[in-house]
Design a protein around this motif. Sequence first.
Motif, short mmCIF file in Angstrom:
data_model
loop_
_atom_site.label_atom_id
_atom_site.label_comp_id
_atom_site.label_asym_id
_atom_site.label_seq_id
_atom_site.Cartn_x
_atom_site.Cartn_y
_atom_site.Cartn_z
N LEU A 1 0.84 -1.05 -0.06
CA LEU A 1 -0.09 -0.23 0.08
C LEU A 1 1.01 1.21 -0.02
O LEU A 1 1.90 1.22 0.55
N ALA B 1 -3.47 4.61 -1.58
CA ALA B 1 -4.52 3.58 -0.94
C ALA B 1 -5.77 4.20 -0.06
O ALA B 1 -5.41 5.05 0.63
N LYS B 2 -6.77 3.69 0.01
CA LYS B 2 -7.92 4.00 0.64
C LYS B 2 -8.11 3.46 2.09
O LYS B 2 -8.54 4.13 2.84
N VAL B 3 -7.37 2.39 2.39
CA VAL B 3 -7.38 1.79 3.66
C VAL B 3 -6.93 2.69 4.81
O VAL B 3 -5.68 3.17 4.48
N TYR C 1 -8.86 -4.94 3.36
CA TYR C 1 -8.56 -5.00 2.19
C TYR C 1 -8.63 -3.70 1.26
O TYR C 1 -9.50 -2.93 1.59
N ASP C 2 -7.93 -3.47 0.22
CA ASP C 2 -8.04 -2.60 -0.89
C ASP C 2 -7.89 -3.44 -2.05
O ASP C 2 -6.67 -3.82 -2.48
N TYR D 1 -5.00 -2.75 -4.93
CA TYR D 1 -3.87 -3.13 -4.53
C TYR D 1 -3.71 -4.92 -4.24
O TYR D 1 -2.60 -5.40 -4.69
N LYS E 1 -13.15 -1.85 -7.73
CA LYS E 1 -11.93 -1.42 -7.19
C LYS E 1 -12.15 -0.80 -5.45
O LYS E 1 -11.61 0.11 -5.31
N TRP F 1 -12.34 -0.47 -1.28
CA TRP F 1 -11.53 -0.60 -0.22
C TRP F 1 -12.50 -0.88 0.86
O TRP F 1 -13.70 -0.48 0.77
N ARG G 1 -14.67 2.82 -5.66
CA ARG G 1 -13.92 3.94 -6.26
C ARG G 1 -14.71 4.50 -7.37
O ARG G 1 -14.62 5.69 -7.69
#
Length: 236
Positions: A67, A71-73, A98-99, A102, A145, A147, A181
């Motif tokens: 990540l 990354a959004k996490v 999870y994302d 990635y 996609k 997260w 996303r």
Amino acid sequence: MSGRQVKEGMTTVRRALGTVLAAVTGVALLTGCGLRDLRDDKAADPAAPSALPSFEAKAPVPPGKPLDGQAKVQPVPAPDPSDPDAVARAWLATAYGYDTAYDNGPQDANLRALAYLTDEQAKAERDYRPGAGTGSDWATWAEHKAWMTLDITEDDDEQGPGGTPGASFRTFYVDGTAHGRDGWTGPGPRLTAVVKLTVAGPAGWKVAGATVTPAAVPPGAVPTGTSTSPSSTPAR
């Protein structure tokens, strides 16, 4: 020279030519059939290196990318190693965070959570190779996609296995939401986890394993997935 002598001489020449042609034809047939001519062995150098390339077997490696800032996490704060609750929460937040932009599957997130595991469990995670696909839930998340955001709640009415001075059990409920996303939102990982922790010397508390029970999914909802790694053993 008499006619008889000439005739006998011509016969001898024909037989000699026939013998030579037969020998040449035999060599040609052997070579044409792909058989090795043993005479070539005399010219071969037994010490010469093989022309065949050599290949070194490589162990498979996790395909997920680490990540980064895109990354959004949300990053998981480092827990207090003397607090088993904090360590268990940090492990759950990482292992189920999870994302799919990635991660190629849940195991990629599990590998990001190695720091919270005992040495034995960490080795089992590194050696683990998922044998099945990621499932329809992951396919849906990956399509968007997505997260995960996770709501992790400890069971206040603890009814799990009793602990010892060097081991402890904690029960948590994980309620995840998947955020695409593209604006899509759906259910994420939803489960109950009974986490076993042990004291790993100066390193403090570490996760030694977990028993995971997936939550029931409402009719019509996207099925949710849970980790099938060595650290998370499905409940039977």
